[in-house]
Design a protein around this motif. Structure first.
Motif, PDB file in Angstrom:
ATOM      1  N   ASP A  47       0.823  -1.205   0.000  1.00 11.65           N
ATOM      2  CA  ASP A  47       0.000   0.000   0.000  1.00 11.65           C
ATOM      3  C   ASP A  47       0.860   1.260   0.000  1.00 11.65           C
ATOM      4  O   ASP A  47       0.526   2.261  -0.652  1.00 11.65           O
ATOM      5  CB  ASP A  47      -0.932   0.002   1.205  1.00 11.65           C
ATOM      6  CG  ASP A  47      -2.071  -0.996   1.060  1.00 11.65           C
ATOM      7  OD1 ASP A  47      -2.351  -1.405  -0.083  1.00 11.65           O
ATOM      8  OD2 ASP A  47      -2.674  -1.368   2.076  1.00 11.65           O
ATOM      9  N   THR A  66       1.788   2.201  -3.286  1.00 12.70           N
ATOM     10  CA  THR A  66       0.606   2.329  -4.157  1.00 12.70           C
ATOM     11  C   THR A  66       0.599   1.247  -5.219  1.00 12.70           C
ATOM     12  O   THR A  66       0.329   1.505  -6.395  1.00 12.70           O
ATOM     13  CB  THR A  66       0.536   3.734  -4.808  1.00 12.70           C
ATOM     14  OG1 THR A  66       1.682   3.934  -5.639  1.00 12.70           O
ATOM     15  CG2 THR A  66       0.444   4.813  -3.761  1.00 12.70           C
ATOM     16  N   GLU A  85      -0.640  -1.566  -7.535  1.00 13.04           N
ATOM     17  CA  GLU A  85      -1.926  -1.896  -8.116  1.00 13.04           C
ATOM     18  C   GLU A  85      -1.881  -3.188  -8.924  1.00 13.04           C
ATOM     19  O   GLU A  85      -2.912  -3.679  -9.354  1.00 13.04           O
ATOM     20  CB  GLU A  85      -2.404  -0.756  -9.018  1.00 13.04           C
ATOM     21  CG  GLU A  85      -2.814   0.491  -8.260  1.00 13.04           C
ATOM     22  CD  GLU A  85      -4.063   0.266  -7.421  1.00 13.04           C
ATOM     23  OE1 GLU A  85      -4.999  -0.380  -7.907  1.00 13.04           O
ATOM     24  OE2 GLU A  85      -4.094   0.731  -6.266  1.00 13.04           O
ATOM     25  N   ASP A  96      -6.180  -6.522  -5.322  1.00 13.12           N
ATOM     26  CA  ASP A  96      -6.724  -6.031  -4.056  1.00 13.12           C
ATOM     27  C   ASP A  96      -6.977  -7.149  -3.052  1.00 13.12           C
ATOM     28  O   ASP A  96      -7.134  -6.880  -1.855  1.00 13.12           O
ATOM     29  CB  ASP A  96      -8.028  -5.266  -4.309  1.00 13.12           C
ATOM     30  CG  ASP A  96      -7.792  -3.779  -4.458  1.00 13.12           C
ATOM     31  OD1 ASP A  96      -6.623  -3.375  -4.533  1.00 13.12           O
ATOM     32  OD2 ASP A  96      -8.777  -3.019  -4.504  1.00 13.12           O
ATOM     33  N   LYS A 138     -12.765   0.477  -0.704  1.00 20.30           N
ATOM     34  CA  LYS A 138     -11.555   1.046  -1.282  1.00 20.30           C
ATOM     35  C   LYS A 138     -11.878   1.531  -2.691  1.00 20.30           C
ATOM     36  O   LYS A 138     -12.354   0.766  -3.526  1.00 20.30           O
ATOM     37  CB  LYS A 138     -10.418   0.020  -1.345  1.00 20.30           C
ATOM     38  CG  LYS A 138      -9.141   0.582  -1.961  1.00 20.30           C
ATOM     39  CD  LYS A 138      -8.029  -0.451  -1.999  1.00 20.30           C
ATOM     40  CE  LYS A 138      -6.768   0.122  -2.639  1.00 20.30           C
ATOM     41  NZ  LYS A 138      -5.668  -0.880  -2.706  1.00 20.30           N
ATOM     42  N   SER A 151     -10.073   3.590  -5.915  1.00 17.82           N
ATOM     43  CA  SER A 151      -8.765   4.038  -6.386  1.00 17.82           C
ATOM     44  C   SER A 151      -8.829   4.438  -7.849  1.00 17.82           C
ATOM     45  O   SER A 151      -9.735   4.031  -8.597  1.00 17.82           O
ATOM     46  CB  SER A 151      -7.712   2.943  -6.188  1.00 17.82           C
ATOM     47  OG  SER A 151      -8.063   1.775  -6.901  1.00 17.82           O
ATOM     48  N   TYR A 152      -7.838   5.245  -8.247  1.00 11.74           N
ATOM     49  CA  TYR A 152      -7.738   5.734  -9.624  1.00 11.74           C
ATOM     50  C   TYR A 152      -6.279   5.722 -10.045  1.00 11.74           C
ATOM     51  O   TYR A 152      -5.380   6.028  -9.253  1.00 11.74           O
ATOM     52  CB  TYR A 152      -8.289   7.149  -9.753  1.00 11.74           C
ATOM     53  CG  TYR A 152      -8.047   7.759 -11.125  1.00 11.74           C
ATOM     54  CD1 TYR A 152      -8.854   7.406 -12.201  1.00 11.74           C
ATOM     55  CD2 TYR A 152      -7.001   8.661 -11.337  1.00 11.74           C
ATOM     56  CE1 TYR A 152      -8.628   7.945 -13.465  1.00 11.74           C
ATOM     57  CE2 TYR A 152      -6.771   9.210 -12.591  1.00 11.74           C
ATOM     58  CZ  TYR A 152      -7.589   8.839 -13.654  1.00 11.74           C
ATOM     59  OH  TYR A 152      -7.360   9.351 -14.893  1.00 11.74           O
ATOM     60  N   SER A 153      -6.032   5.361 -11.321  1.00 12.10           N
ATOM     61  CA  SER A 153      -4.693   5.368 -11.900  1.00 12.10           C
ATOM     62  C   SER A 153      -4.745   6.082 -13.237  1.00 12.10           C
ATOM     63  O   SER A 153      -5.554   5.734 -14.109  1.00 12.10           O
ATOM     64  CB  SER A 153      -4.178   3.939 -12.100  1.00 12.10           C
ATOM     65  OG  SER A 153      -3.024   3.929 -12.922  1.00 12.10           O
ATOM     66  N   GLN A 213      -4.424   7.669   0.258  1.00 12.76           N
ATOM     67  CA  GLN A 213      -3.117   7.382  -0.314  1.00 12.76           C
ATOM     68  C   GLN A 213      -3.004   8.042  -1.671  1.00 12.76           C
ATOM     69  O   GLN A 213      -3.998   8.175  -2.407  1.00 12.76           O
ATOM     70  CB  GLN A 213      -2.908   5.874  -0.479  1.00 12.76           C
ATOM     71  CG  GLN A 213      -2.898   5.096   0.820  1.00 12.76           C
ATOM     72  CD  GLN A 213      -2.935   3.604   0.570  1.00 12.76           C
ATOM     73  OE1 GLN A 213      -3.975   2.973   0.677  1.00 12.76           O
ATOM     74  NE2 GLN A 213      -1.790   3.036   0.226  1.00 12.76           N
ATOM     75  N   PHE A 248      -1.557   8.262  -8.957  1.00 10.86           N
ATOM     76  CA  PHE A 248      -2.363   7.233  -8.307  1.00 10.86           C
ATOM     77  C   PHE A 248      -2.979   7.821  -7.048  1.00 10.86           C
ATOM     78  O   PHE A 248      -2.351   8.607  -6.344  1.00 10.86           O
ATOM     79  CB  PHE A 248      -1.503   6.015  -7.933  1.00 10.86           C
ATOM     80  CG  PHE A 248      -0.822   5.371  -9.093  1.00 10.86           C
ATOM     81  CD1 PHE A 248      -1.393   4.268  -9.721  1.00 10.86           C
ATOM     82  CD2 PHE A 248       0.385   5.849  -9.579  1.00 10.86           C
ATOM     83  CE1 PHE A 248      -0.781   3.670 -10.791  1.00 10.86           C
ATOM     84  CE2 PHE A 248       1.013   5.257 -10.657  1.00 10.86           C
ATOM     85  CZ  PHE A 248       0.420   4.166 -11.269  1.00 10.86           C
ATOM     86  N   ALA A 283      -5.968   6.633  -3.791  1.00  5.74           N
ATOM     87  CA  ALA A 283      -6.864   5.620  -3.230  1.00  5.74           C
ATOM     88  C   ALA A 283      -7.456   6.128  -1.926  1.00  5.74           C
ATOM     89  O   ALA A 283      -6.796   6.839  -1.152  1.00  5.74           O
ATOM     90  CB  ALA A 283      -6.128   4.305  -2.991  1.00  5.74           C
ATOM     91  N   ASN A 326      -9.438   4.539   1.446  1.00  5.58           N
ATOM     92  CA  ASN A 326      -9.801   3.344   2.194  1.00  5.58           C
ATOM     93  C   ASN A 326     -10.667   3.744   3.383  1.00  5.58           C
ATOM     94  O   ASN A 326     -10.222   4.483   4.272  1.00  5.58           O
ATOM     95  CB  ASN A 326      -8.553   2.618   2.698  1.00  5.58           C
ATOM     96  CG  ASN A 326      -7.790   1.950   1.586  1.00  5.58           C
ATOM     97  OD1 ASN A 326      -8.034   0.804   1.260  1.00  5.58           O
ATOM     98  ND2 ASN A 326      -6.836   2.678   0.993  1.00  5.58           N
TER      99      ASN A 326
END
Length: 718
Positions: free
Chosen positions: A59, A62, A64, A138, A184, A186-188, A671, A711, A713, A715
């Motif tokens: 984590d 980051t 993925e 994940d 959770k 998240s985006y990339s 994050q 990136f 995220a 949580n």
């Protein structure tokens, strides 16, 4: 295709005997007690010198996917492709199916190389779609990496093993925390991907359960050299685990998981080919774990897993309507019985382990061309492949009064691989079938020894010497029946029915030390390989027979070696600040061709500095990779005959990554990270090895790694 009936021991009998042995050894006292102490669900097998990367570390980086998870692990790489994602592992310059990949100790499907055999060059491209790119990251809480065939649980593969461990209910709930709900998001920016993971767990008296649901929506990874496909991708994963605490010292559990992935792509900039990919992996498992925790028997574990994979890749020419399809299916059954314990004999202490592992599997693959959508297929198939593996392991870790530890181990392996005879008649009727090249049956029965010696050189340092014997049977598409003139490259691949199994002698000398706030280790390795499989050009007459431009066939090389150095350190400046780093350098040599291996890894140096507290933290990492030197290898094509194709050179590069976290509330964690902060354009050499085979180096720009990427995220847990 007909299912295979095992030749060694009927699987149902073996399964029943294993379960019976565990149950008979488990005492069952009265169930009057309502709340029982927790039994830890653990891997009973000690992996000697294995590297453990926990979820907190993942984590913080980051991570993925697999490639980002091992980004700063010295001597380990994951091949990648902008269109297909992660490929196979390479450890210390040896990759492909020479590295075993498992999830919770159960092997992932063998990678099926779409282009060339099993040297790793084929696995760097579309081979990734047919094997090990079928996990949801994940769900992974720990990554264990074994470099080389050391450790008790190894099947003897010559490259090493990567074991991915998924979450258990006990990672979220306990007697003091009866339930858990998590989100959770998240985006990339690498692939404009959004991902949502929902998790729920509960514990009530003797039962605990976990459900994790993940959905990803993403596009093609944007390389620094531009996009080569326009994609619309989606993947879904569901993981369910239920644990029953039968007694204070025994637990039974069941699990089920389903992963699906769909890709629709249009090639750019020509816009001539439409691609469709589909992948599915299903597994079901059960286990019984008895852990008295003391005495001569400390743990007894039985587990069974059934796994199915179904993968398909289709290319459609938008101008002609021609469709080229590739399909791969595999079903496996795994049963494991492991026991470990401790005892004392005079002044020595013994930590023993015994294991019985059995796998039965059936694989199928075929390639089909339909011209002008007239539904008249020209089918090129491998025969169905039946495999069985029986592994018996015994080891003892002997600790002497002076602190010296000696660990001998013996593994007996009985592995067989044979074709489905019913498929051979269909192959004989194929116009593209090269007569006389029949799929070979293999059988391997051998005892593989290993030995480890630990010498305390001071109160804070140990010197560890290791030796292990390894082996690997040829990959199914290396000795199968296949020729292929499909696609842009007009290539052919001719199997070799006389391939021998690969074997290795692996040695490692490692110094581990801790001096106050400083931890460091230094390792040197030297490996020799016999019958190492690589591909080469073949006689021109086959190009005329097959009507293709390039023809390859696998061959054994008798004298191949790799050697190198590896180091890492961590120094804690105070309670919050630390610096860390790693170094890797290796050499390889094929003494028959007087060439290095294509998969040899260039020298690399990593340095990082980080701050961690309960509220916030950050990490800045720097990597320098030296240039990968080019060299020449034999290739045959119809225009130039035998020639020396130049394996592409990748230049040196320097990367900077920045990541951090913030906990504004005990239930909320944010994050964020930036990879390739300086926006460098670079290539990983494992990704582009195949380009040299077809002189497509002008297309190398499309396989560059991503430029600057962001990136983030969130949580949220309750």
């Amino acid at each position: 295709m007909r299912p295979h009936e095992p030749k060694t021991l009927p699987f149902s009998i073996l399964l029943a005997l294993c379960a019976l042995m565990v149950l008979l050894c488990t005492p069952f006292p009265s169930f009057a007690q309502t709340i029982l102490p927790e039994v830890e669900v653990k891997d009973t097998v000690e992996k000697t010198g294995a590297l453990h990367v926990d979820r907190e570390t993942l984590d913080r980086a980051t991570a993925e996917d697999l490639q980002s998870a091992i980004r700063y692990v010295p001597g380990v790489e994951v091949s990648g492709d902008p269109n297909l994602g992660n490929g196979t592992f390479t450890i210390r310059g040896v990759g492909g199916d020479r590295v075993t990949s498992t999830v919770d100790g159960v092997g992932l499907p063998e990678s099926f190389n779409n282009y060339i055999s099993n040297t790793g060059s084929g696995g760097g491209t579309k081979g990734m779609a047919y094997g090990q790119n079928l996990i949801e990251f994940d769900t992974i809480r720990r990554v264990e990496i074994q470099k080389g065939p050391f450790g008790d649980r190894q099947l003897g593969r010559i490259g090493g093993q990567v074991d991915l461990r998924t979450y258990d209910p006990e990672d979220f709930v306990s007697t003091g925390k009866p339930w858990h709900v998590g989100l959770k998001q998240s985006y990339s920016s690498e692939n404009k991907g959004w991902k949502t993971t929902l998790s729920g767990a509960f514990r009530q008296e003797r039962v605990s359960a976990l459900l994790m649901l993940t959905r990803r929506g993403f596009e093609e990874t944007d390389s620094a050299g531009g996009r080569i496909f326009a994609e619309d991708n989606q993947s879904d994963n569901a993981l369910l685990k239920v644990h029953f605490q039968m007694t204070p010292n025994a637990m039974t559990g069941v699990m089920a998981e389903r992963f699906t992935k769909e890709i629709n792509a249009l090639n750019l900039p020509l816009r001539t080919t439409d691609q469709e990919q589909y992948a599915r992996r299903k597994r079901f498992g059960l286990f019984h774990d008895y852990a008295p925790g003391s005495g001569w028997l400390q743990n007894l574990n039985f587990s069974y897993y059934r796994q199915e994979t179904d993968q398909y890749h289709r290319d459609k020419n938008l101008a002609t309507g021609q469709i080229d399809g590739n399909a791969y299916r595999q079903e496996t059954h795994d049963a494991h019985l492991h026991a470990s314990g401790a005892l004392e004999a005079g002044s020595t202490k013994h930590a023993w382990y015994a294991g019985l592992d059995y796998r039965r599997g059936h694989s199928e693959t075929d390639r089909t061309r339909i011209q002008n959508q007239q539904n008249v297929p020209q089918s090129l198939r491998f025969p169905g492949v039946d495999k069985e593996i029986l592994l018996l392991t015994l080891s003892d870790s002997i600790t002497f009064a002076n602190g010296i530890i000696l660990k001998p181990a013996l593994k007996y392996i009985d592995e067989s691989s044979s074709p489905d005879k019913g498929d051979l008649s269909r192959l004989n009727a194929s116009a593209n079938f090269a007569q006389g090249y029949i799929f070979q049956s293999y059988a391997y029965r051998h005892v593989l020894p290993s030995l480890e010696l630990t010498l305390p050189v001071s109160r804070d340092a140990n010197l560890i010497a290791q030796y292990a014997k390894g082996y690997k049977l040829p990959q199914l598409d290396a000795n199968g029946v296949m020729v292929n003139d499909f696609g842009y490259f007009k290539y052919g691949f001719l199997p070799n029915p006389n391939l021998k199994q690969e074997s290795s002698d692996n040695g490692q000398l490692r110094l581990e030390a801790r001096h106050g706030a400083l931890e460091w280790n230094l390792a040197g390795f030297y490996n020799r390989y016999r019958n190492y499989i690589t591909e080469t050009g073949i006689n021109p007459e086959f190009t005329q027979l097959l009507g293709v431009n390039y023809v390859f066939t696998p061959e054994n090389r008798d004298r191949v070696r790799t050697y190198g150095l590896e180091a890492s350190f961590r120094y804690r400046l105070d309670a919050h600040w630390q610096v860390n780093g790693g170094f890797f350098a290796m050499k390889s040599r094929d003494d028959e061709r007087h060439l290095p291996l294509e998969t040899e890894m260039p020298p690399r140096l990593d340095l990082g500095v980080g701050y961690e507290s309960a509220t916030w933290g950050m990490h800045l990492d720097w990597r320098f990779s030296a240039a990968k030197k080019s060299f020449k290898t034999d290739v045959y094509d119809t225009s130039n005959g035998f020639r020396r194709a130049v394996v592409p050179k990748t230049g040196s590069y320097s990367l900077v990554d920045l990541s951090g976290y913030w906990n504004p509330h005990p239930n909320l964690r944010l994050q964020a990270g930036i990879r390739n902060l300086l926006d460098r354009k670079y290539w990983d050499h494992q990704d582009i090895l195949w380009l040299a085979k077809f002189d497509q180096l002008d297309e190398k720009a499309g396989y560059a790694q991503p430029g600057r990427a962001f990136f983030a995220a969130l949580n949220l847990t309750f």
